[in-house]
Structures are given as C-alpha cells and as structure tokens.
Motif scaffolding. Structure first.
Motif, PDB file in Angstrom:
ATOM      1  N   ILE A 132       0.849  -1.191   0.000  1.00  0.00           N
ATOM      2  CA  ILE A 132       0.000   0.000   0.000  1.00  0.00           C
ATOM      3  C   ILE A 132       0.887   1.243   0.000  1.00  0.00           C
ATOM      4  CG2 ILE A 132      -1.758   1.288   1.289  1.00  0.00           C
ATOM      5  CD1 ILE A 132      -2.695  -1.385   2.449  1.00  0.00           C
ATOM      6  N   ALA A 133       0.747   2.085  -1.028  1.00  0.00           N
ATOM      7  CA  ALA A 133       1.550   3.302  -1.143  1.00  0.00           C
ATOM      8  C   ALA A 133       0.740   4.512  -0.672  1.00  0.00           C
ATOM      9  CB  ALA A 133       1.988   3.499  -2.592  1.00  0.00           C
ATOM     10  N   GLY A 134       1.455   5.562  -0.310  1.00  0.00           N
ATOM     11  CA  GLY A 134       0.777   6.781   0.134  1.00  0.00           C
ATOM     12  C   GLY A 134       1.690   7.680   0.916  1.00  0.00           C
ATOM     13  N   GLY A 135       1.336   7.905   2.172  1.00  0.00           N
ATOM     14  CA  GLY A 135       2.065   8.863   2.998  1.00  0.00           C
ATOM     15  C   GLY A 135       3.356   8.353   3.606  1.00  0.00           C
ATOM     16  N   GLY A 136       3.681   7.090   3.374  1.00  0.00           N
ATOM     17  CA  GLY A 136       4.962   6.568   3.835  1.00  0.00           C
ATOM     18  C   GLY A 136       5.012   6.159   5.293  1.00  0.00           C
ATOM     19  N   GLN A 137       3.834   5.913   5.905  1.00  0.00           N
ATOM     20  CA  GLN A 137       3.844   5.454   7.296  1.00  0.00           C
ATOM     21  C   GLN A 137       4.491   4.064   7.413  1.00  0.00           C
ATOM     22  OE1 GLN A 137       1.214   6.813   5.770  1.00  0.00           O
ATOM     23  NE2 GLN A 137       0.296   8.388   7.067  1.00  0.00           N
ATOM     24  N   GLU A 138       4.753   3.663   8.640  1.00  0.00           N
ATOM     25  CA  GLU A 138       5.421   2.384   8.928  1.00  0.00           C
ATOM     26  C   GLU A 138       6.748   2.281   8.167  1.00  0.00           C
ATOM     27  OE1 GLU A 138       4.401  -0.131  11.361  1.00  0.00           O
ATOM     28  OE2 GLU A 138       3.618   1.868  11.819  1.00  0.00           O
ATOM     29  N   ARG A 139       7.512   3.365   8.253  1.00  0.00           N
ATOM     30  CA  ARG A 139       8.833   3.436   7.632  1.00  0.00           C
ATOM     31  C   ARG A 139       8.771   3.095   6.153  1.00  0.00           C
ATOM     32  NH1 ARG A 139       8.909   0.543  11.863  1.00  0.00           N
ATOM     33  NH2 ARG A 139       9.756  -1.367  10.952  1.00  0.00           N
ATOM     34  N   GLY A 140       7.657   3.533   5.537  1.00  0.00           N
ATOM     35  CA  GLY A 140       7.489   3.377   4.103  1.00  0.00           C
ATOM     36  C   GLY A 140       6.890   2.065   3.664  1.00  0.00           C
ATOM     37  N   LEU A 141       6.692   1.124   4.576  1.00  0.00           N
ATOM     38  CA  LEU A 141       6.214  -0.202   4.168  1.00  0.00           C
ATOM     39  C   LEU A 141       4.692  -0.300   4.103  1.00  0.00           C
ATOM     40  CD1 LEU A 141       7.182  -3.011   3.336  1.00  0.00           C
ATOM     41  CD2 LEU A 141       6.827  -3.743   5.673  1.00  0.00           C
ATOM     42  N   ARG A 142       3.986   0.518   4.894  1.00  0.00           N
ATOM     43  CA  ARG A 142       2.537   0.389   4.928  1.00  0.00           C
ATOM     44  C   ARG A 142       1.916   1.773   5.134  1.00  0.00           C
ATOM     45  NH1 ARG A 142      -2.807   0.752   7.287  1.00  0.00           N
ATOM     46  NH2 ARG A 142      -3.885  -1.207   6.798  1.00  0.00           N
ATOM     47  N   SER A 143       1.553   2.434   4.032  1.00  0.00           N
ATOM     48  CA  SER A 143       0.991   3.780   4.126  1.00  0.00           C
ATOM     49  C   SER A 143      -0.446   3.750   4.636  1.00  0.00           C
ATOM     50  CB  SER A 143       1.044   4.471   2.767  1.00  0.00           C
ATOM     51  OG  SER A 143       2.381   4.761   2.411  1.00  0.00           O
ATOM     52  N   GLY A 144      -0.858   4.860   5.202  1.00  0.00           N
ATOM     53  CA  GLY A 144      -2.181   4.987   5.807  1.00  0.00           C
ATOM     54  C   GLY A 144      -2.044   5.342   7.266  1.00  0.00           C
ATOM     55  N   THR A 145      -2.918   6.232   7.745  1.00  0.00           N
ATOM     56  CA  THR A 145      -2.856   6.641   9.153  1.00  0.00           C
ATOM     57  C   THR A 145      -2.994   5.421  10.053  1.00  0.00           C
ATOM     58  OG1 THR A 145      -3.843   8.770   8.579  1.00  0.00           O
ATOM     59  CG2 THR A 145      -3.886   8.124  10.905  1.00  0.00           C
ATOM     60  N   GLU A 146      -2.095   5.287  10.987  1.00  0.00           N
ATOM     61  CA  GLU A 146      -2.067   4.101  11.851  1.00  0.00           C
ATOM     62  C   GLU A 146      -3.291   4.039  12.766  1.00  0.00           C
ATOM     63  OE1 GLU A 146       2.291   5.343  11.196  1.00  0.00           O
ATOM     64  OE2 GLU A 146       0.371   6.333  11.590  1.00  0.00           O
ATOM     65  N   ASN A 147      -3.753   2.829  12.964  1.00  0.00           N
ATOM     66  CA  ASN A 147      -4.891   2.561  13.848  1.00  0.00           C
ATOM     67  C   ASN A 147      -4.370   2.476  15.292  1.00  0.00           C
ATOM     68  OD1 ASN A 147      -7.100   1.534  15.219  1.00  0.00           O
ATOM     69  ND2 ASN A 147      -7.117  -0.432  14.152  1.00  0.00           N
ATOM     70  N   ILE A 148      -4.169   3.631  15.898  1.00  0.00           N
ATOM     71  CA  ILE A 148      -3.532   3.692  17.219  1.00  0.00           C
ATOM     72  C   ILE A 148      -4.288   2.866  18.257  1.00  0.00           C
ATOM     73  CG2 ILE A 148      -2.926   5.209  19.147  1.00  0.00           C
ATOM     74  CD1 ILE A 148      -1.023   5.434  16.877  1.00  0.00           C
ATOM     75  N   TYR A 149      -5.609   3.003  18.288  1.00  0.00           N
ATOM     76  CA  TYR A 149      -6.388   2.274  19.302  1.00  0.00           C
ATOM     77  C   TYR A 149      -6.248   0.765  19.103  1.00  0.00           C
ATOM     78  CZ  TYR A 149      -8.463   6.844  18.405  1.00  0.00           C
ATOM     79  OH  TYR A 149      -8.642   8.182  18.142  1.00  0.00           O
ATOM     80  N   GLY A 150      -6.326   0.337  17.844  1.00  0.00           N
ATOM     81  CA  GLY A 150      -6.179  -1.085  17.555  1.00  0.00           C
ATOM     82  C   GLY A 150      -4.793  -1.603  17.866  1.00  0.00           C
ATOM     83  N   ILE A 151      -3.775  -0.800  17.567  1.00  0.00           N
ATOM     84  CA  ILE A 151      -2.387  -1.210  17.814  1.00  0.00           C
ATOM     85  C   ILE A 151      -2.121  -1.329  19.312  1.00  0.00           C
ATOM     86  CG2 ILE A 151       0.010  -0.403  17.658  1.00  0.00           C
ATOM     87  CD1 ILE A 151      -0.818   0.697  14.828  1.00  0.00           C
ATOM     88  N   VAL A 152      -2.635  -0.375  20.084  1.00  0.00           N
ATOM     89  CA  VAL A 152      -2.509  -0.454  21.546  1.00  0.00           C
ATOM     90  C   VAL A 152      -3.230  -1.705  22.058  1.00  0.00           C
ATOM     91  CG1 VAL A 152      -3.223   0.620  23.716  1.00  0.00           C
ATOM     92  CG2 VAL A 152      -2.161   2.008  21.935  1.00  0.00           C
ATOM     93  N   GLY A 153      -4.402  -1.982  21.483  1.00  0.00           N
ATOM     94  CA  GLY A 153      -5.143  -3.188  21.862  1.00  0.00           C
ATOM     95  C   GLY A 153      -4.415  -4.454  21.495  1.00  0.00           C
ATOM     96  N   LEU A 154      -3.766  -4.448  20.332  1.00  0.00           N
ATOM     97  CA  LEU A 154      -2.945  -5.588  19.898  1.00  0.00           C
ATOM     98  C   LEU A 154      -1.818  -5.846  20.884  1.00  0.00           C
ATOM     99  CD1 LEU A 154      -1.590  -7.625  17.936  1.00  0.00           C
ATOM    100  CD2 LEU A 154      -0.760  -5.672  16.623  1.00  0.00           C
ATOM    101  N   ALA A 155      -1.090  -4.793  21.239  1.00  0.00           N
ATOM    102  CA  ALA A 155       0.034  -4.947  22.167  1.00  0.00           C
ATOM    103  C   ALA A 155      -0.426  -5.455  23.522  1.00  0.00           C
ATOM    104  CB  ALA A 155       0.760  -3.617  22.322  1.00  0.00           C
ATOM    105  N   LYS A 156      -1.563  -4.943  23.985  1.00  0.00           N
ATOM    106  CA  LYS A 156      -2.089  -5.358  25.290  1.00  0.00           C
ATOM    107  C   LYS A 156      -2.573  -6.802  25.252  1.00  0.00           C
ATOM    108  CE  LYS A 156      -3.201  -4.567  29.599  1.00  0.00           C
ATOM    109  NZ  LYS A 156      -2.154  -4.326  30.626  1.00  0.00           N
TER     110      LYS A 156
END
Length: 386
Positions: A225-249
């Motif tokens: 997925i191309a775009g804004g270069g999130q995830e150090r360029g590997l996965r563009s798109g605004t990160e799902n912060i709530y989901g990522i925090v939930g994943l880590a927990k």
C-alpha cells in the motif's frame, strides 16, 4: 436459549483489560502520529511503545515489526513483495494454507508466471518434508517457502525449526503464517530462523482491524500500500492507534497468562475428545487434531460418521457456534480446500467435518451442550464406519 461459543479460531472475545486500555487511549490520545505537534507526538509515542513491547515478545528488533490491518494484509504484503521486489522466481507452498495465502500465490502465479510447487500432503494433513528438502537442493531459482505454523482447520503444527533450517541451508526465504499460534506459544523469531511472520489481534482476544508482519532486517521487502509513507514506508495509511494499543495489550496478556490458559484449554480439549468418543459411535478426528504434541491445543477438527451439510445451522439453532471449515470458507457451499486435499469425493460424502476451537473462556458445560446436541443430530442419521 443457551449461547455457547466454540469458534475461537475464527475470532475471540476482546479481553476486558484490552477494552479498558483502548478506551483510555480513545479518550485521551486522538492525535495523528504523523503530526509534529504535541498531540501527534503523544500518539507516535504510543505507537512506538507498542511496537517495542511486541518486538520484545519475539526477540525481534522494533524495526522488524510493521503494523497492518490483519493477517491477510500481512501475508499478501510478504508474498507479493518477495516476487515483485526481491526476485523470487519460485514459491513452494501447499494446498493446506489459509485462503489468503492460497489466493495470493494464485494471483502471483497467474500474473507473473512464476513457478509454484505445492507439496504432497499425507493423509494426516502433514507435509512431505523429504520432498521439500529435495526441492530446495535445486537453487537455480530464488525461492520462497510459505507454510503456515498451524493449520487453521486441522490445527496441525508445522516443524518450523526444521523448515527454517532447510531454507537457510539452501538460501531460500521462509514465510510462515503464525496467525493461529502467536499468543498460544512462546515464539523466538531469531531462534526459529524465519524470515517473515504474520499476526492478527482478534485471534488473541484483541480488536479486529489490527495486526502486524515481521520481516527480518536483511529481507528489505517493499510496500503493498503506497501513500504517505507510514510504517517506515512499508505500509501507508494513518495508523490505527487504538487497535495497535489493543494488539500490544492482548499479546502481553496472552503471554503472561499462557501457562494457565494452555493448561485450562488442553483440559477442555481432552474432555471434548473423550465425551465425543463416549457419546457418538464412530466419531474420529481430522488430521493430527487429537494429537496434543502435533496439533494446536485450541483446535479440534471432528469427523462425524454421517453426512450433514447443514450441521452448523442445526447447532446454531441450539445456540452453539462452531465452524464447518475456516471462517473464510464456512459460508460457502463447497467443501474447503483442506478437506478436498485430505479426502476423496466419496469419503467427503460419507462424513461431516466440524471445527471446534477453544479459548480460556470455555467450560466443560460448553462441551456437554455441544456433545448432547451432536448426539441428538447423529441419532437421526445412519452412521457409517469411516
């Protein structure tokens, strides 16, 4: 009406502590992690803290963890980048893989014309390791081996260390879908020697829409997925912060409670096997599902000695949720690829496969409800000797 949930391989109930953690973040941290102001920096800090926590669980570097939406996206990114960007000309896999891997490889094969070899599968659902070894001796083409750690329908476990060693010895890349095993086993990615792995939060009592892929530093895969270069360029798109925090927990809780949850779930699975044998003459189990050493302890694939394509619907009427295959194929009329691989058409028409999958929330009373309902259904059919 009773409600019994025995489809945890499809998805799991979110852990209360995960919900609490996510709600706190939703209330207090709403910045875009790509923004440079304080609100963005707060979100970015949570994102990177989650990445660090996850990496530590697998003895990986934070730079090797990339957040995605799910296991399907992770697997697609890995497989397609290996071919499109890393020069892979041959893929060795099997028909026992998750549908997202099967379809991703099919797509690559049709579009790119690369060589794809599907390994022989024995009657118990295990791969032919000798065939894999022989194939890897031919190093004339850069090769990717893609084999899942635990089959999502049978629960069969792959000997990951053995496959990783074969790949290392023959300079092949190794991708393993770990969606069903992460959180259920302690995995050390460096020790295992794998190049790529995938995870989905909702399989370990986390939220849907959050996952990650592991890519060993030396692989240098490129984005799907191309775009804004999130995830150090590997996965563009605004990160799902709530989901990522939930994943880590959810991962943190899964690892902390692994020993007690594993013991409890193994007890439930053993009880289910014994009760099924006692109450349904001729019942057996698909693959290595009933072997505690060689199968995932959260999954039991039942082979009922009669043909009933509507059995999951009948169980649902009794308030019991199970699956007749994986969640990706159970809504379809046709038999899953896994069952087609293991059985002839004649054999399939004499039996009914049923996947029951457990979590720490299940009880022996849940199993009693399942077995008594199945026994009633079985009494309406002529049982065959499988």
């Amino acid at each position: 009406m009773q409600k019994v949930y025995l489809d945890n391989a499809a998805t799991t109930a979110i852990h209360p502590q995960v919900i609490e953690e996510m709600v706190t973040v939703m209330k207090n941290c709403y910045g875009n992690p790509s923004s440079t102001h304080v609100f963005g920096r707060e979100a970015k800090a949570l994102l990177e803290l989650s990445r660090k926590k996850i990496a530590q669980q697998f003895n990986a570097s934070p730079s090797e963890i990339y957040f995605t939406s799910c296991g399907t996206e992770s697997n697609n990114t890995i497989i397609k980048s290996c071919v499109n960007d890393l020069g892979v000309k041959r893929i060795i896999s099997s028909y026992m893989e998750h549908k997202c891997v099967l379809e991703s490889i099919n797509d690559i094969e049709n579009r790119n014309g690369i060589e794809v070899i599907r390994l022989n599968i024995f009657k118990d659902g295990s791969i032919d390791y000798s065939q894999l070894e022989d194939l890897l001796k031919d190093d004339s083409k850069k090769t990717l081996v893609s084999l899942m750690h635990a089959n999502n329908e049978l629960g069969n476990l792959l000997d990951v260390e053995r496959v990783a060693k074969l790949c290392q010895e023959n300079k092949a890349l190794f991708h393993t879908d770990t969606v069903q095993t992460i959180g259920h086993y302690k995995l050390d990615f460096q020790e295992l020697g794998i190049d790529f792995a995938s995870c989905s939060a909702h399989k370990i009592h986390g939220p849907k829409g959050a996952g990650f892929l592991y890519a060993k530093k030396s692989t240098h895969i490129k984005p799907l997925i191309a775009g804004g270069g999130q995830e150090r360029g590997l996965r563009s798109g605004t990160e799902n912060i709530y989901g990522i925090v939930g994943l880590a927990k959810s991962l943190e809780i899964s690892i902390e409670e692994l020993s007690s949850h594993k013991k409890h779930i193994e007890g439930i699975k053993e009880y289910a096997i014994n009760q099924l044998k006692l109450n349904i003459p001729g019942v057996s189990f698909n693959g290595l599902s009933a072997d505690f050493e060689k199968s995932l302890y959260t999954v039991l694939s039942i082979k009922l000695p009669f043909h009933d394509p509507l059995i999951s619907f009948e169980l649902e009427l009794a308030g019991i949720a199970v699956s007749q295959g994986s969640a990706c194929s159970s809504g379809a009329a046709k038999v899953s690829k896994v069952m087609e691989t293991l059985y002839t058409e004649e054999e399939i028409n004499q039996m009914t496969p049923l996947r029951v999958s457990f979590s720490y929330l299940n009880t022996k009373e849940d199993i009693d409800a399942l077995v008594s309902t199945l026994a009633k259904i079985a009494s309406k059919h002529q049982l065959v000797n499988l």
